[in-house]
Design a protein around this motif. Structure first.
Motif, PDB file in Angstrom:
ATOM      1  N   SER A 171      24.516 -45.753  14.442  1.00 14.71           N
ATOM      2  CA  SER A 171      23.626 -45.216  13.406  1.00 14.71           C
ATOM      3  C   SER A 171      23.983 -45.756  12.036  1.00 14.71           C
ATOM      4  O   SER A 171      23.102 -46.126  11.246  1.00 14.71           O
ATOM      5  N   TYR A 175      21.294 -47.900   9.843  1.00 13.74           N
ATOM      6  CA  TYR A 175      20.765 -47.494   8.538  1.00 13.74           C
ATOM      7  C   TYR A 175      21.226 -48.416   7.420  1.00 13.74           C
ATOM      8  O   TYR A 175      20.457 -48.726   6.498  1.00 13.74           O
ATOM      9  N   LYS A 192      17.643 -40.848   1.616  1.00 11.25           N
ATOM     10  CA  LYS A 192      17.697 -40.202   2.928  1.00 11.25           C
ATOM     11  C   LYS A 192      18.568 -41.003   3.887  1.00 11.25           C
ATOM     12  O   LYS A 192      19.415 -40.440   4.602  1.00 11.25           O
ATOM     13  N   ILE A 196      22.165 -39.932   5.684  1.00  9.61           N
ATOM     14  CA  ILE A 196      22.372 -39.950   7.131  1.00  9.61           C
ATOM     15  C   ILE A 196      23.580 -40.824   7.488  1.00  9.61           C
ATOM     16  O   ILE A 196      24.425 -40.444   8.311  1.00  9.61           O
ATOM     17  N   LYS A 200      27.061 -39.649   9.390  1.00 11.64           N
ATOM     18  CA  LYS A 200      27.570 -40.313  10.589  1.00 11.64           C
ATOM     19  C   LYS A 200      28.963 -40.895  10.347  1.00 11.64           C
ATOM     20  O   LYS A 200      29.798 -40.920  11.257  1.00 11.64           O
TER      21      LYS A 200
END
Length: 381
Positions: A171, A175, A192, A196, A200
């Protein structure tokens, strides 16, 4: 006391048996010597002359001369040689009585390392040793089984952790790649994605820390730096540090401890114990509930109770202090640790000479910790 009395009686029986066996051998030796002397002297000497005459095919007088020349004149030497021979024979018989017991003991010790469930068996005189060796064998077997089970749980957790690390890492890479490729991404969407990726990353850090926790698990040789600790202030500090974990579950901690309550111990390690117990209560307790902490003095000890809503199954209650043991059989990638928290807590409390136990029903779980409140009491351990 019963065990010592049993061993004393067993030793007594063994010594009496060895004494009478040795005495019997000495008696046999004395009888043999007397028997030999009687053969070589008196009326039995005539019988010996008779057989010499037959063996050498000569007359009685010639045989008698041979008897006097070779036997009667050297009777002391002959008896001495016979005594030496009998001595070695009887010594061998006597030593075999002792070595038989030692051989059984050695064989019993050898069987301690065997994996077979066969019990160690010895003579009745060594019953006390048989019982002791079987107890040691059972204890070694249990420890081996516990070590094997712990190692299997450890290997399983390492596999789970390795798998779980891939999820947040994938992840984060995904991202960050989007942020790197899309220069014109709207600020709201960029924020955002950054949020995130940060979450993670925190999860990835936790998993890596669990790896270190597994590899460095060894508290037996760690020294204790003990001093007086104000229990109330320590609990307030520990509870404040856990607020980020409490808030998402709607939980809170209520402390009912007198401000002057003192315990004696290593503040850093005991704070770790209380932190691990409370983390367990947060993870497995009911949401939107309170965790109650109370303490009372009981003589030279302080009894500390941690109570939360939510039960632990009875079949799992006895295993929660084992290393690498987790209450949930299916590991989640977002909750749960390496199963070392409560095992470490128990080791630290044991190092302090205290005790830790857990009890639970369908609605509540209570962890009880006992620690000394005075340096002199703790120093006696």
């Amino acid at each position: 006391m019963k065990s010592n009395t049993f061993k004393e009686k067993a030793y007594g029986r063994l010594l009496r048996r060895l004494f009478f066996q040795t005495l019997a051998l000495l008696a046999i030796a004395a009888i043999l010597v007397l028997f030999l002397r009687s053969i070589l002297r008196g009326k039995l000497a005539d019988t010996l002359v008779y057989y010499i005459a037959i063996l050498l095919d000569t007359d009685w007088y010639r045989a008698q001369d041979i008897y006097f020349i070779y036997i009667r004149n050297n009777i002391e030497l002959i008896i001495g040689l016979i005594i030496v021979i009998f001595f070695f024979i009887l010594f061998r018989l006597s030593s075999s009585l002792f070595t038989r017991y030692f051989d059984q003991m050695v064989a019993g010790v050898d069987k301690l390392s065997e994996e077979a469930d066969e019990k160690i068996a010895m003579n009745p005189e060594l019953k006390f040793m048989e019982i002791k060796l079987n107890e040691v064998k059972d204890r070694l077997k249990r420890r081996a089984e516990e070590a094997q089970a712990a190692e299997e749980r450890k290997d399983e957790l390492v596999v789970y952790l390795a798998h779980d690390i891939k999820t947040p890492l994938t992840s984060v890479i995904g991202y960050l790649s989007l942020l790197d490729e899309a220069y014109d991404m709207p600020a709201e969407q960029k924020a955002k994605y950054v949020h995130i990726a940060l979450e993670k990353s925190y999860r990835l850090e936790t998993l890596i820390n669990e790896f270190f926790e597994i590899t460095r698990y060894n508290l037996k040789s760690m020294p204790l730096y003990q001093k007086e600790i104000n229990l109330c202030y320590m609990m307030i500090q520990v509870a404040d540090e856990l607020y980020p974990q409490l808030a998402p579950h709607g939980q809170d901690i209520r402390i009912s401890i007198e401000e002057n309550t003192i315990i004696w111990g290593d503040s850093e390690k005991l704070a770790r114990v209380f932190n691990n117990i409370l983390k367990n209560a947060i993870a497995y307790g009911d949401k939107n509930s309170s965790i109650d902490i109370s303490a009372e003095e009981n003589g030279n000890k302080v009894v500390i109770c941690f109570e939360n809503k939510g039960g632990i199954p009875k079949e799992k209650l006895n295993s929660i202090f084992e290393k690498f043991y987790r209450l949930d059989s299916a590991r989640s990638s977002t909750t749960g640790g390496a199963g070392l928290g409560l095992a470490i807590a128990k080791d630290i409390i044991t190092l302090h000479g205290g005790t830790i136990k857990a009890q639970s029903d369908n609605a509540h779980t209570i962890f009880t910790v006992e620690l000394f409140n005075k340096q002199a009491e703790a120093a006696q351990l």
